[in-house]
Design an enzyme around this catalytic site. Structure first.
Site, short mmCIF file in Angstrom:
data_model
loop_
_atom_site.label_atom_id
_atom_site.label_comp_id
_atom_site.label_asym_id
_atom_site.label_seq_id
_atom_site.Cartn_x
_atom_site.Cartn_y
_atom_site.Cartn_z
N GLU A 1 0.85 -1.19 0.00
CA GLU A 1 0.00 0.00 0.00
C GLU A 1 0.89 1.24 0.00
O GLU A 1 1.66 1.46 0.94
CB GLU A 1 -0.90 0.01 1.23
CG GLU A 1 -1.74 1.26 1.36
CD GLU A 1 -2.49 1.34 2.68
OE1 GLU A 1 -3.07 2.41 2.95
OE2 GLU A 1 -2.48 0.36 3.46
N LYS B 1 -11.32 -1.53 6.63
CA LYS B 1 -10.14 -1.13 7.39
C LYS B 1 -10.64 -0.55 8.70
O LYS B 1 -11.53 0.31 8.71
CB LYS B 1 -9.36 -0.08 6.60
CG LYS B 1 -8.22 0.56 7.36
CD LYS B 1 -7.54 1.61 6.50
CE LYS B 1 -6.50 2.38 7.27
NZ LYS B 1 -5.75 3.30 6.39
N THR C 1 -4.77 5.88 1.95
CA THR C 1 -5.08 7.23 2.38
C THR C 1 -5.84 7.96 1.27
O THR C 1 -5.67 9.15 1.04
CB THR C 1 -3.83 8.02 2.83
OG1 THR C 1 -3.00 7.16 3.64
CG2 THR C 1 -4.20 9.21 3.69
N ARG D 1 0.49 10.35 1.04
CA ARG D 1 0.96 11.31 2.05
C ARG D 1 2.11 12.17 1.54
O ARG D 1 2.57 13.05 2.26
CB ARG D 1 1.39 10.58 3.31
CG ARG D 1 0.23 9.87 3.99
CD ARG D 1 0.64 9.24 5.27
NE ARG D 1 -0.43 8.44 5.81
CZ ARG D 1 -0.31 7.66 6.85
NH1 ARG D 1 0.84 7.59 7.49
NH2 ARG D 1 -1.33 6.96 7.28
#
Length: 182
Positions: free
Chosen positions: A16, A104, A44, A20
């Protein structure tokens, strides 16, 4: 690329890349093209635009920290598998109403951790979770022992000092340890 190769060599092909940093989408593209044994996804993911950008970058899956209606719509429409982020029972129910049973759980430790997941197993027996957020190599086995946890995620696999030093052997060793967890 060396980081992705070290994770794959350690037995963790599902990677993953989190959104960011400005380099995340390019890193996803390159891993998808240059590390054939990797299954690279984007995490994210917070907006419908990021869903589209991730798809264009070659993501094989998506992970979000939360689940708004517009984000869920975009992820449903993109055709990729995804893990929508949840942290409360209401969020779990909202995602389950869309037919999703895998989620998640984030931020796992701050949101109640193992005791919370154990408690929701009774009223929500059909849901399974991937806890992330505060998970360590020491706490991962306890999470994995829960019947409603299928996998865990954690940044302990890629410690910043190892990445900064280019210590790919350490990352490979950590990945091998993690891949052996049950």
């Amino acid at each position: 690329m060396p980081l992705a190769r070290a994770l794959v060599a350690g037995g963790l092909p599902a990677i993953e890349v989190t959104l960011r940093t400005p380099a995340a989408l390019e890193a996803t593209r390159r891993i998808a093209q240059e590390v054939p044994d990797a299954v690279v996804g984007v995490g994210t993911v917070r907006t419908p635009l990021q869903v589209r950008e991730s798809l264009a970058a070659g993501a094989a899956f998506l992970v979000s920290p939360g689940a708004t209606p517009s984000l869920l719509d975009a992820m449903d429409d993109c055709g990729l598998p995804y893990l929508p982020g949840v942290g409360t029972i209401s969020e779990m129910l909202a995602v389950a109403e869309r037919g999703r049973t895998e989620m998640k759980f984030f931020p796992a430790e701050a949101a109640g951790g193992r005791p919370f997941l154990k408690a929701v197993a009774g009223p929500l027996p059909d849901l399974r979770f991937c806890p992330t957020g505060g998970i360590t190599v020491d706490s991962a086995p306890d999470y994995l022992a829960l019947g409603n946890v299928g996998c865990v995620g954690g940044s302990w696999l890629t410690p910043s000092d190892a990445v900064a030093a280019g210590d790919w052997e350490r990352v490979r060793e950590l990945a091998a340890q993690a891949s052996a967890l049950r």
